[in-house]
Design an enzyme around this catalytic site. Structure first.
Site, PDB file in Angstrom:
ATOM      1  N   ASP A   1      61.849  49.345  19.789  1.00  0.00           N
ATOM      2  CA  ASP A   1      62.094  49.593  18.373  1.00  0.00           C
ATOM      3  C   ASP A   1      61.327  50.843  17.985  1.00  0.00           C
ATOM      4  O   ASP A   1      60.517  51.356  18.772  1.00  0.00           O
ATOM      5  CB  ASP A   1      61.635  48.390  17.537  1.00  0.00           C
ATOM      6  CG  ASP A   1      61.875  48.566  16.047  1.00  0.00           C
ATOM      7  OD1 ASP A   1      62.978  48.998  15.672  1.00  0.00           O
ATOM      8  OD2 ASP A   1      60.958  48.297  15.252  1.00  0.00           O
ATOM      9  N   SER A   2      61.546  51.302  16.755  1.00  0.00           N
ATOM     10  CA  SER A   2      60.829  52.490  16.294  1.00  0.00           C
ATOM     11  C   SER A   2      59.361  52.199  15.982  1.00  0.00           C
ATOM     12  O   SER A   2      58.544  53.116  15.960  1.00  0.00           O
ATOM     13  CB  SER A   2      61.506  53.058  15.046  1.00  0.00           C
ATOM     14  OG  SER A   2      61.489  52.115  14.000  1.00  0.00           O
TER      15      SER A   2
ATOM     16  N   CYS B   1      66.313  47.007  17.168  1.00  0.00           N
ATOM     17  CA  CYS B   1      66.332  47.870  15.988  1.00  0.00           C
ATOM     18  C   CYS B   1      67.775  47.997  15.545  1.00  0.00           C
ATOM     19  O   CYS B   1      68.650  48.338  16.352  1.00  0.00           O
ATOM     20  CB  CYS B   1      65.759  49.244  16.341  1.00  0.00           C
ATOM     21  SG  CYS B   1      65.973  50.500  15.060  1.00  0.00           S
ATOM     22  N   ASN B   2      68.054  47.679  14.282  1.00  0.00           N
ATOM     23  CA  ASN B   2      69.430  47.761  13.793  1.00  0.00           C
ATOM     24  C   ASN B   2      69.941  49.191  13.782  1.00  0.00           C
ATOM     25  O   ASN B   2      71.098  49.452  14.116  1.00  0.00           O
ATOM     26  CB  ASN B   2      69.511  47.154  12.396  1.00  0.00           C
ATOM     27  CG  ASN B   2      69.595  45.645  12.409  1.00  0.00           C
ATOM     28  OD1 ASN B   2      70.665  45.068  12.368  1.00  0.00           O
ATOM     29  ND2 ASN B   2      68.443  45.002  12.490  1.00  0.00           N
ATOM     30  N   SER B   3      69.078  50.145  13.390  1.00  0.00           N
ATOM     31  CA  SER B   3      69.504  51.543  13.344  1.00  0.00           C
ATOM     32  C   SER B   3      69.891  52.045  14.730  1.00  0.00           C
ATOM     33  O   SER B   3      70.918  52.712  14.906  1.00  0.00           O
ATOM     34  CB  SER B   3      68.395  52.412  12.754  1.00  0.00           C
ATOM     35  OG  SER B   3      68.101  52.038  11.429  1.00  0.00           O
TER      36      SER B   3
ATOM     37  N   THR C   1      64.862  44.743  11.672  1.00  0.00           N
ATOM     38  CA  THR C   1      63.932  43.815  12.328  1.00  0.00           C
ATOM     39  C   THR C   1      62.548  43.816  11.694  1.00  0.00           C
ATOM     40  O   THR C   1      61.714  42.971  12.026  1.00  0.00           O
ATOM     41  CB  THR C   1      63.824  44.113  13.839  1.00  0.00           C
ATOM     42  OG1 THR C   1      63.547  45.506  14.034  1.00  0.00           O
ATOM     43  CG2 THR C   1      65.117  43.753  14.555  1.00  0.00           C
ATOM     44  N   HIS C   2      62.291  44.742  10.773  1.00  0.00           N
ATOM     45  CA  HIS C   2      61.054  44.675   9.989  1.00  0.00           C
ATOM     46  C   HIS C   2      61.093  43.529   8.975  1.00  0.00           C
ATOM     47  O   HIS C   2      60.056  42.958   8.627  1.00  0.00           O
ATOM     48  CB  HIS C   2      60.844  45.975   9.198  1.00  0.00           C
ATOM     49  CG  HIS C   2      60.436  47.160  10.012  1.00  0.00           C
ATOM     50  ND1 HIS C   2      61.295  47.800  10.863  1.00  0.00           N
ATOM     51  CD2 HIS C   2      59.262  47.832  10.079  1.00  0.00           C
ATOM     52  CE1 HIS C   2      60.681  48.821  11.430  1.00  0.00           C
ATOM     53  NE2 HIS C   2      59.446  48.859  10.969  1.00  0.00           N
TER      54      HIS C   2
ATOM     55  N   TYR D   1      63.360  54.846  12.251  1.00  0.00           N
ATOM     56  CA  TYR D   1      64.639  55.373  12.718  1.00  0.00           C
ATOM     57  C   TYR D   1      65.680  55.425  11.602  1.00  0.00           C
ATOM     58  O   TYR D   1      66.669  56.148  11.703  1.00  0.00           O
ATOM     59  CB  TYR D   1      65.202  54.488  13.842  1.00  0.00           C
ATOM     60  CG  TYR D   1      64.614  54.750  15.215  1.00  0.00           C
ATOM     61  CD1 TYR D   1      63.614  55.700  15.434  1.00  0.00           C
ATOM     62  CD2 TYR D   1      65.070  54.028  16.315  1.00  0.00           C
ATOM     63  CE1 TYR D   1      63.099  55.919  16.693  1.00  0.00           C
ATOM     64  CE2 TYR D   1      64.568  54.249  17.591  1.00  0.00           C
ATOM     65  CZ  TYR D   1      63.577  55.185  17.774  1.00  0.00           C
ATOM     66  OH  TYR D   1      63.072  55.391  19.028  1.00  0.00           O
ATOM     67  N   GLY D   2      65.478  54.631  10.560  1.00  0.00           N
ATOM     68  CA  GLY D   2      66.495  54.459   9.536  1.00  0.00           C
ATOM     69  C   GLY D   2      66.903  55.715   8.806  1.00  0.00           C
ATOM     70  O   GLY D   2      68.011  55.795   8.274  1.00  0.00           O
TER      71      GLY D   2
END
Length: 268
Positions: free
Chosen positions: A11-12, A74-76, A188-189, A43-44
């Site tokens: 993830d970021s 990470c969704n982005s 995911t945050h 990343y968003g």
């Protein structure tokens, strides 16, 4: 592929720790390698091209560690880089994302319902959830709202706090989310602020913790592929592209123990 090979998660920043924590609870015997790209978070607000470049670099690290699964936590990155990463990795490892398991869960449990989604600009503007949900043809209506302040707020440690409560309430009051029956935490945050989101809705809306849905999907894959690690010993490595105090603090919160972070610059 050996059953004791590790699961790679990236993830970021700290957001993917919600997924890593869910995975370790459901799969306590699995070896975990986590990569937090803290040098490039969040990343968003990055371009798809930049996210793809970061993702490929991280996959190289995880492939060097002989991971049997690479989970894009990470969704982005799932929206922008999943197809490219899957093609790049090929048969070397199973590549999973955090969007497809959630869409499948909605199809099984929320047919003909109205669902809300909050996420980063990258995730919402990609329309990836809407496209995949529409493809199911289950009569699901999706209402999406970009909430770009939430991820950096959480990265700075502002959750379960009066500052985060004000920002969360401001977003959830948006008319876009009126009349929803469930809310997807499309970053995911966001499980870190699930308690405050639940307090806002006061039981009137089901808040879906996507990290648990993703962990169950991973378990199902490993079980069906006979790749579950039956050994009791487990190893957890945490890499960061740039050391941050908030990341170290968050690992302690999640895992209840001191986690040694290994600095791994991506571009050196």
């Amino acid at each position: 592929m050996h059953t004791s090979a590790p699961i790679g998660i990236f993830d970021s920043g700290i957001g993917g720790l919600t997924v890593a924590h869910a995975v370790t609870r459901l799969l306590p015997n699995e070896n975990i390698i986590y990569f937090g790209d803290t040098a490039h978070l969040p990343y968003g607000d990055k371009s798809a091209t930049a996210i793809q470049a970061y993702s490929i670099k991280i996959c190289n690290v995880l492939l060097q560690q002989k991971c049997k699964v690479i989970l894009i936590a990470c969704n982005s990155a799932s929206a922008a880089a999943y197809e490219l990463v899957k093609e790049y990795v090929g048969s070397k490892a199973k590549v999973m994302n955090v969007i497809d398991p959630v869409v499948a869960f909605l199809g099984e449990n929320y047919a003909n319902k109205t669902i809300g989604l909050i996420g980063t600009k990258q995730t919402v503007n990609s329309n990836i959830y809407r496209k995949k949900i529409d493809f199911l043809e289950k009569g699901i209506t999706l209402k999406s709202l970009a909430t770009p302040l939430l991820a950096p707020m959480i990265e700075e440690g502002f959750f379960n706090h009066n500052i985060s409560e004000s920002i969360i309430n401001e977003y959830l009051q948006n008319a876009t989310l009126d009349d929803i029956e469930a809310l997807i935490l499309g970053c995911t945050h966001y499980p870190l602020i699930k308690k405050q989101i639940n307090q806002y809705y006061n039981g009137k809306v089901t808040v879906l913790d996507t990290s648990e849905i993703v962990a169950k999907s991973l378990y199902d894959y490993l079980e069906s592929s006979h790749l579950l690690n039956e050994m009791n010993a487990h190893i957890r490595h945490f890499y960061v592209s740039d050391y941050t105090q908030s990341f170290e603090t968050s690992t302690k919160i999640f895992f209840g123990e001191q986690i040694r972070l290994q600095h791994y610059p991506l571009w050196e």
